[in-house]
Design a protein around this motif. Sequence first.
Motif, PDB file in Angstrom:
ATOM      1  N   ASP A   1       0.720  -1.267  -0.103  1.00 19.02           N
ATOM      2  CA  ASP A   1      -0.025   0.070  -0.201  1.00 19.02           C
ATOM      3  C   ASP A   1       0.815   1.237  -0.102  1.00 19.02           C
ATOM      4  O   ASP A   1       1.515   1.518   0.921  1.00 19.02           O
ATOM      5  N   ASP A   2       0.792   2.009  -1.350  1.00 16.57           N
ATOM      6  CA  ASP A   2       1.542   3.309  -1.260  1.00 16.57           C
ATOM      7  C   ASP A   2       1.310   4.294  -0.269  1.00 16.57           C
ATOM      8  O   ASP A   2       1.887   5.233   0.120  1.00 16.57           O
ATOM      9  N   GLY A   3      -0.019   4.228   0.361  1.00 17.66           N
ATOM     10  CA  GLY A   3      -0.514   5.187   1.619  1.00 17.66           C
ATOM     11  C   GLY A   3       0.099   4.989   2.729  1.00 17.66           C
ATOM     12  O   GLY A   3      -0.063   5.848   3.641  1.00 17.66           O
ATOM     13  N   LEU A   4       0.921   3.865   2.944  1.00 17.91           N
ATOM     14  CA  LEU A   4       1.546   3.736   4.243  1.00 17.91           C
ATOM     15  C   LEU A   4       2.849   4.523   4.425  1.00 17.91           C
ATOM     16  O   LEU A   4       3.710   4.639   3.770  1.00 17.91           O
ATOM     17  N   ALA A   5       2.674   5.180   5.668  1.00 15.84           N
ATOM     18  CA  ALA A   5       4.001   5.858   6.005  1.00 15.84           C
ATOM     19  C   ALA A   5       5.009   4.819   6.391  1.00 15.84           C
ATOM     20  O   ALA A   5       4.739   3.678   6.535  1.00 15.84           O
ATOM     21  N   ASP A   6       6.305   5.419   6.211  1.00 15.59           N
ATOM     22  CA  ASP A   6       7.548   4.850   6.296  1.00 15.59           C
ATOM     23  C   ASP A   6       7.641   3.854   7.608  1.00 15.59           C
ATOM     24  O   ASP A   6       7.773   2.737   7.907  1.00 15.59           O
ATOM     25  N   ALA A   7       7.040   4.824   8.611  1.00 17.28           N
ATOM     26  CA  ALA A   7       7.060   4.019  10.194  1.00 17.28           C
ATOM     27  C   ALA A   7       6.172   3.070  10.252  1.00 17.28           C
ATOM     28  O   ALA A   7       6.498   2.032  10.842  1.00 17.28           O
ATOM     29  N   GLU A   8       4.737   3.011   9.625  1.00 17.31           N
ATOM     30  CA  GLU A   8       3.992   1.957   9.729  1.00 17.31           C
ATOM     31  C   GLU A   8       4.507   0.869   8.805  1.00 17.31           C
ATOM     32  O   GLU A   8       4.386  -0.628   9.417  1.00 17.31           O
ATOM     33  N   LYS A   9       5.148   1.104   7.911  1.00 15.89           N
ATOM     34  CA  LYS A   9       5.967  -0.291   6.993  1.00 15.89           C
ATOM     35  C   LYS A   9       7.012  -0.693   7.945  1.00 15.89           C
ATOM     36  O   LYS A   9       6.938  -2.242   8.114  1.00 15.89           O
ATOM     37  N   GLN A  10       7.888  -0.140   8.649  1.00 12.47           N
ATOM     38  CA  GLN A  10       8.737  -0.588   9.416  1.00 12.47           C
ATOM     39  C   GLN A  10       8.276  -1.350  10.513  1.00 12.47           C
ATOM     40  O   GLN A  10       8.498  -2.396  10.985  1.00 12.47           O
TER      41      GLN A  10
END
Length: 75
Positions: A34-43
Amino acid sequence: MAKKDKRSNNVERLQTMVANTEENIAEAKLTLDDDGLADAEKQAIRQKNDRREESIEAFKNEIADEKGDRENGRY
């Protein structure tokens, strides 16, 4: 009074837990797309998946122990 430890279904229960955890990992990996996720959420998702992988290894070790106990008549 404490309930007696019912171990007769531990292997099957643990195998179900492994399957559920693997499914959660797969779903989380799809969420990472999901491109809408922030980097912190992905991490955070990646870190959670790392912990899930560790849990799977622990489950598999416990399955081996339980199978050994079952085969050797320890319960």
